[in-house]
Design an enzyme around this catalytic site. Structure first.
Site, PDB file in Angstrom:
ATOM      1  N   LYS A 188       0.813  -1.169   0.131  1.00 14.79           N
ATOM      2  CA  LYS A 188      -0.216  -0.063  -0.058  1.00 14.79           C
ATOM      3  C   LYS A 188       0.762   1.173   0.086  1.00 14.79           C
ATOM      4  CE  LYS A 188      -3.599  -2.545  -0.582  1.00 14.79           C
ATOM      5  NZ  LYS A 188      -4.401  -3.170   0.338  1.00 14.79           N
TER       6      LYS A 188
HETATM    7  C1  LIG Z   1      -5.445  -4.323   0.795  1.00 13.12           C
HETATM    8  C2  LIG Z   1      -6.862  -4.023   0.564  1.00 13.12           C
HETATM    9  C3  LIG Z   1      -7.866  -4.235   1.705  1.00 13.12           C
HETATM   10  C4  LIG Z   1      -7.303  -5.259   3.054  1.00 13.12           C
HETATM   11  O1  LIG Z   1      -5.969  -4.829   3.499  1.00 13.12           O
HETATM   12  P1  LIG Z   1      -5.209  -5.779   4.364  1.00 13.12           P
HETATM   13  O2  LIG Z   1      -4.259  -4.735   5.041  1.00 13.12           O
HETATM   14  O3  LIG Z   1      -4.647  -6.471   3.224  1.00 13.12           O
HETATM   15  O4  LIG Z   1      -6.003  -6.661   5.154  1.00 13.12           O
HETATM   16  C5  LIG Z   1      -9.049  -4.043   1.627  1.00 13.12           C
HETATM   17  N1  LIG Z   1      -9.752  -3.345   0.505  1.00 13.12           N
HETATM   18  C6  LIG Z   1      -8.773  -3.222  -0.536  1.00 13.12           C
HETATM   19  C7  LIG Z   1      -9.471  -2.632  -1.579  1.00 13.12           C
HETATM   20  C8  LIG Z   1      -7.567  -3.450  -0.383  1.00 13.12           C
HETATM   21  O5  LIG Z   1      -6.884  -3.100  -1.546  1.00 13.12           O
END
Ligand SMILES: *Cc1c(COP(=O)(O)O)cnc(C)c1O
Length: 382
Positions: A188
């Site tokens: 992210k």
């Molecule tokens: C990454 C992601 C999540 C979940 O986040 P995690 O930290 O991987 O649990 C939820 N929604 C979207 C759109 C994502 O890209």
């Protein structure tokens, strides 16, 4: 062919560390304090300060953030949650985790985001919440229908997993009045290796989230050091953000200005390089306001193009296969024409901060060739 690809272009996404993450993590490791500690609380204060909000509540992941936010908003069995099918499956699993059901909605093909209209058309008496997904980092503005949603008791819970740092107009995502969920997973915009953050709407909601993430216990970890017991006041899970992850997040936040700058610059480079390619439509992330998380195009013959680029070791991906077509979510399947169409066209190009401009040129040249050999670049629907 493979020999010409720089290793960085072989990856679709990749975390970018600036150097201070490792010593910060080692310091925590050697301190012996691993739970929700004052390092976690410092990370929360720094994120709250960065955004300009009263509370930012750290949790173990983006999925945990969504789960906790849904619980805090009182969403549960019998409730419907409006959600685009075009999202990571984590969004849907969080809805199922509270015993609610997803009401899948379509998206606008140009942005891969929901619109006011698509949301309002799906609202019913059983709707308890709507989860707009800020796709690729792009803010989703439901301001025009906020009053109507409030009146109907529909909570807006933003899945801002892609969108840390992005803006809705002049305001950062997380400060516009919605219950907002960030992910700080490996790839992210800001990473804690694994982690998430919930931005609550009210102090009461903040208290509820603090309990939910710590097994329902009222007292914080530091308060518990001075007492012989603790109070469990409600349901809760082990969803805290460990100090180790918070320390990494703090180091990342120190350099976030560079992250914003680099991600925008790389996205501009792609836009420029892709412009002459016939038949390729860039997904519009509103880059002026967005810290881009992805660089996606829509192309004809996507599967062939994907295979051709993978054969050259270029790190393409697909974000995401539509959820309403997944076996696990078949009970809530419905026809979503735009999602189904773009689901067959979208292609995520390598996008991360290790890329260079020559990497991007290489990717775009290979994409052009792949399109030609996949049967021409014309696409009636792109
Ligand atoms: C990454 C992601 C999540 C979940 O986040 P995690 O930290 O991987 O649990 C939820 N929604 C979207 C759109 C994502 O890209």
């Amino acid at each position: 062919m493979t020999a010409t690809v720089r290793p960085d272009a072989t990856r679709n996404a990749s975390p970018y560390l600036y150097g201070q993450e490792t010593p910060a993590a080692v310091q925590v490791l050697e301190s012996g304090q691993y739970g929700h500690t004052d390092v976690t609380e410092e990370f929360e204060r720094r994120i709250a300060g960065f955004l300009g909000v009263a509370d930012a509540l750290a949790v173990a992941s983006g999925t945990a953030a969504l789960h906790t936010a849904l619980l805090a908003a009182g969403v549960g069995p019998g409730d419907e949650v409006i959600v685009p099918s075009m999202t990571f499956c984590a969004t849907i699993q969080a809805i199922l985790a509270v015993g609610a059901t997803p009401r899948f909605v379509d998206i606008e093909p140009a942005t891969l985001c929901v619109t006011d209209q698509l949301v309002m058309d799906a609202v019913s008496d059983t709707t308890a919440a709507v989860i707009p997904v800020l796709f690729g980092g792009r803010a989703v503005d439901l301001g025009a229908v906020q009053a109507e949603l409030d009146e109907r008791g529909v909570a807006v819970i933003e899945d801002a997993a892609h969108a840390f740092g992005s803006r809705n107009g002049t305001r950062r995502v997380g400060t516009t009045g919605a219950l907002t969920c960030f992910s700080f997973g490996p790839i992210k915009n800001l990473t804690c290796v694994q982690g998430g953050m919930v931005i609550p709407r009210t102090p009461k909601e903040a208290d509820s989230i603090r309990r939910l993430r710590l097994l329902g216990i009222v007292q914080s970890q530091s308060e518990r050091a001075n007492i012989t017991t603790y109070r469990v006041e409600g349901f809760g899970l082990r969803y805290q953000l460990p100090s180790l992850n918070a320390a990494i997040g703090l180091a990342q936040l120190d350099r976030f200005t560079a992250t914003e700058h680099t991600r925008r610059r790389l996205w501009h480079t792609y836009r420029h390089a892709l412009a002459p390619l016939d038949g390729v439509t860039l997904v519009d992330v509103d880059v002026e306001h967005t810290v881009p998380h992805l660089c996606q195009v829509r192309v004809p013959h996507r599967d062939q193009v994907f295979a051709a680029l993978r054969a050259q070791d270029i790190g393409v991906g697909v974000h995401y296969p539509p959820n309403h077509l997944q076996p696990a979510f078949a009970d809530w399947r419905r026809t979503l024409p735009a999602t189904e169409q773009v689901g067959e066209q979208i292609l995520s190009l390598p996008f991360h901060q290790h890329l260079t401009e020559p990497d991007i040129e290489h990717v775009v040249t290979a994409l052009g060739q792949a399109l030609k050999s996949a049967g021409g670049s014309r696409c009636a629907t792109c």
